[in-house]
Design an enzyme around this catalytic site. Sequence first.
Site, PDB file in Angstrom:
ATOM      1  N   HIS A  65       0.854  -1.193   0.000  1.00 31.54           N
ATOM      2  CA  HIS A  65       0.000   0.000   0.000  1.00 31.54           C
ATOM      3  C   HIS A  65       0.882   1.231   0.000  1.00 31.54           C
ATOM      4  O   HIS A  65       1.816   1.340   0.789  1.00 31.54           O
ATOM      5  CB  HIS A  65      -0.908   0.047   1.233  1.00 31.54           C
ATOM      6  CG  HIS A  65      -1.694   1.323   1.314  1.00 31.54           C
ATOM      7  ND1 HIS A  65      -2.829   1.545   0.555  1.00 31.54           N
ATOM      8  CD2 HIS A  65      -1.478   2.457   2.017  1.00 31.54           C
ATOM      9  CE1 HIS A  65      -3.286   2.760   0.808  1.00 31.54           C
ATOM     10  NE2 HIS A  65      -2.494   3.334   1.690  1.00 31.54           N
ATOM     11  N   ASP A 117     -15.549   2.225   7.465  1.00 28.88           N
ATOM     12  CA  ASP A 117     -14.509   3.171   7.069  1.00 28.88           C
ATOM     13  C   ASP A 117     -14.997   4.073   5.952  1.00 28.88           C
ATOM     14  O   ASP A 117     -14.713   5.276   5.941  1.00 28.88           O
ATOM     15  CB  ASP A 117     -13.257   2.420   6.621  1.00 28.88           C
ATOM     16  CG  ASP A 117     -12.210   3.381   6.085  1.00 28.88           C
ATOM     17  OD1 ASP A 117     -11.709   4.195   6.865  1.00 28.88           O
ATOM     18  OD2 ASP A 117     -11.925   3.332   4.873  1.00 28.88           O
ATOM     19  N   ARG A 174     -15.216  12.501   7.893  1.00 28.14           N
ATOM     20  CA  ARG A 174     -13.978  13.191   8.257  1.00 28.14           C
ATOM     21  C   ARG A 174     -13.583  14.203   7.200  1.00 28.14           C
ATOM     22  O   ARG A 174     -13.028  15.268   7.504  1.00 28.14           O
ATOM     23  CB  ARG A 174     -12.855  12.169   8.467  1.00 28.14           C
ATOM     24  CG  ARG A 174     -13.014  11.335   9.735  1.00 28.14           C
ATOM     25  CD  ARG A 174     -12.057  10.152   9.751  1.00 28.14           C
ATOM     26  NE  ARG A 174     -10.700  10.575   9.500  1.00 28.14           N
ATOM     27  CZ  ARG A 174      -9.810   9.909   8.770  1.00 28.14           C
ATOM     28  NH1 ARG A 174     -10.153   8.770   8.183  1.00 28.14           N
ATOM     29  NH2 ARG A 174      -8.595  10.363   8.604  1.00 28.14           N
ATOM     30  N   SER A 220      -7.972   3.721   9.046  1.00 26.02           N
ATOM     31  CA  SER A 220      -8.686   3.730   7.771  1.00 26.02           C
ATOM     32  C   SER A 220      -7.950   2.885   6.738  1.00 26.02           C
ATOM     33  O   SER A 220      -8.536   2.021   6.076  1.00 26.02           O
ATOM     34  CB  SER A 220      -8.838   5.170   7.273  1.00 26.02           C
ATOM     35  OG  SER A 220      -9.405   5.210   5.990  1.00 26.02           O
ATOM     36  N   LYS A 248      -8.992  -1.489   5.487  1.00 20.24           N
ATOM     37  CA  LYS A 248      -9.212  -1.951   4.105  1.00 20.24           C
ATOM     38  C   LYS A 248      -8.174  -2.994   3.709  1.00 20.24           C
ATOM     39  O   LYS A 248      -8.484  -3.979   3.041  1.00 20.24           O
ATOM     40  CB  LYS A 248      -9.186  -0.757   3.153  1.00 20.24           C
ATOM     41  CG  LYS A 248     -10.329   0.229   3.347  1.00 20.24           C
ATOM     42  CD  LYS A 248     -10.395   1.251   2.257  1.00 20.24           C
ATOM     43  CE  LYS A 248      -9.293   2.283   2.334  1.00 20.24           C
ATOM     44  NZ  LYS A 248      -9.488   3.269   3.420  1.00 20.24           N
TER      45      LYS A 248
END
Length: 423
Positions: free
Chosen positions: A82, A161, A168, A183, A187
């Site tokens: 990621h 999320d 947010r 967050s 995922k």
Amino acid sequence: MEAIDVITAKRDGGELTRDQIRWVVDAYTRGEVAEEQMAALSMAVVWRGMTRAEVSEWTRAMLDSGQRLDFTGLARPTTDKHSTGGVGDKITLPLTPTVAACGAAVPQLSGRGLGHTGGTLDKLESVPGWRADLTPEQMLEQLVTAGCAVCAAGPDLAPADRKLYALRDVTGTVESIPLIAASIMSKKLAEGTSSLVLDVKVGSGAFMKDAASARELAETMVAIGTDHGVRTRALLTAMDTPLGRRVGNALEVAEAVEVLSGGGPDDVVELTVELAREMLRAAGLSGGTDPADALRDGSAMESWRRMVAAQGGDPDAALPVAAEQRDILSPATGTLTRLDAYAVGFAAWRLGAGRARKEDAVSPGAGVELHAKPGEPVRAGRPLFTLHTDDPARFDRAAEVLADSFSLDGPERRLPLVVDRIG
């Protein structure tokens, strides 16, 4: 429980219990906790922070709000990467098939660009026929046949999320490292991968502008992954200057294909290989094929072609090209010593490569081509940038952003490509 009790506990600096966290996340997802109450709690977290136990439990609650993918039946070990996002960050494109060519299965759930940062799905959608949406069953089948898949996350993965992120975004509570980490990790953990490597960007083109904040985010995410039984490592990598020489969707795909063909810019190749080695180590496959060899011998390219074709794309098709191009010339002869990543990304956005809202369309051929990187010579009157767009009215506004994006013959203050390693 009552939402007001959870809000005031955090407001006053208390540590939320496991039951409080699980109840408030679940109740908010089901609509029992009002938007304004969750906004107040999020702001309390911004000011008061969270302990490691709180962040881990918050992540677990969001993870449990939806479906989890299960790839335990695969013959190959699974691993994923990621990135926190940047400018010219096309690394997923060569990285995913390279790691698959080295023996791992790579289930990669990716997103779309917003603002000055590019999105992997937008880039891949510039390949004719390629589709982002796969069912869990299709993803599993593709991991068996192709070894890798890059696709969009379904609505059933961490729905808490998705709802909280939208809140947010409009309540000034995005800038909280615990909430950012939870967050991202909710995922990623929902993917069901057994190991994870995080590429946390630092610099002007990144969400985290300084190394201290990037390190805190990386350490928080590594702790979450560890607490959830997923082997997790992080690299802090430079985003003070764009990655590679092309910024924009189809432009970046073309550059990624160059890397997979054994060429491409040095920084893109280096980071692809570094992250691939980390992913293979995390997956327990470090003793096999080296990623650099997979790029040289064509096996990474074959993996790319299988992945693209499996998702409906034509790996041999011509990529979209913008209707109009314009060069920006160097004002003097010298050495390029600074090239600001944020400015280049913002210029690409103004040319049509990005979006201001999630529902906006992007121009696949739009973007910025860089003719020099810091440390390289430039000559007066020769192209420094080439702008690509379908709408020539966009040229002037993009050029305005780039006017102050570079320096010649000044002091060099470049970050090393890999700033730090964590985990």
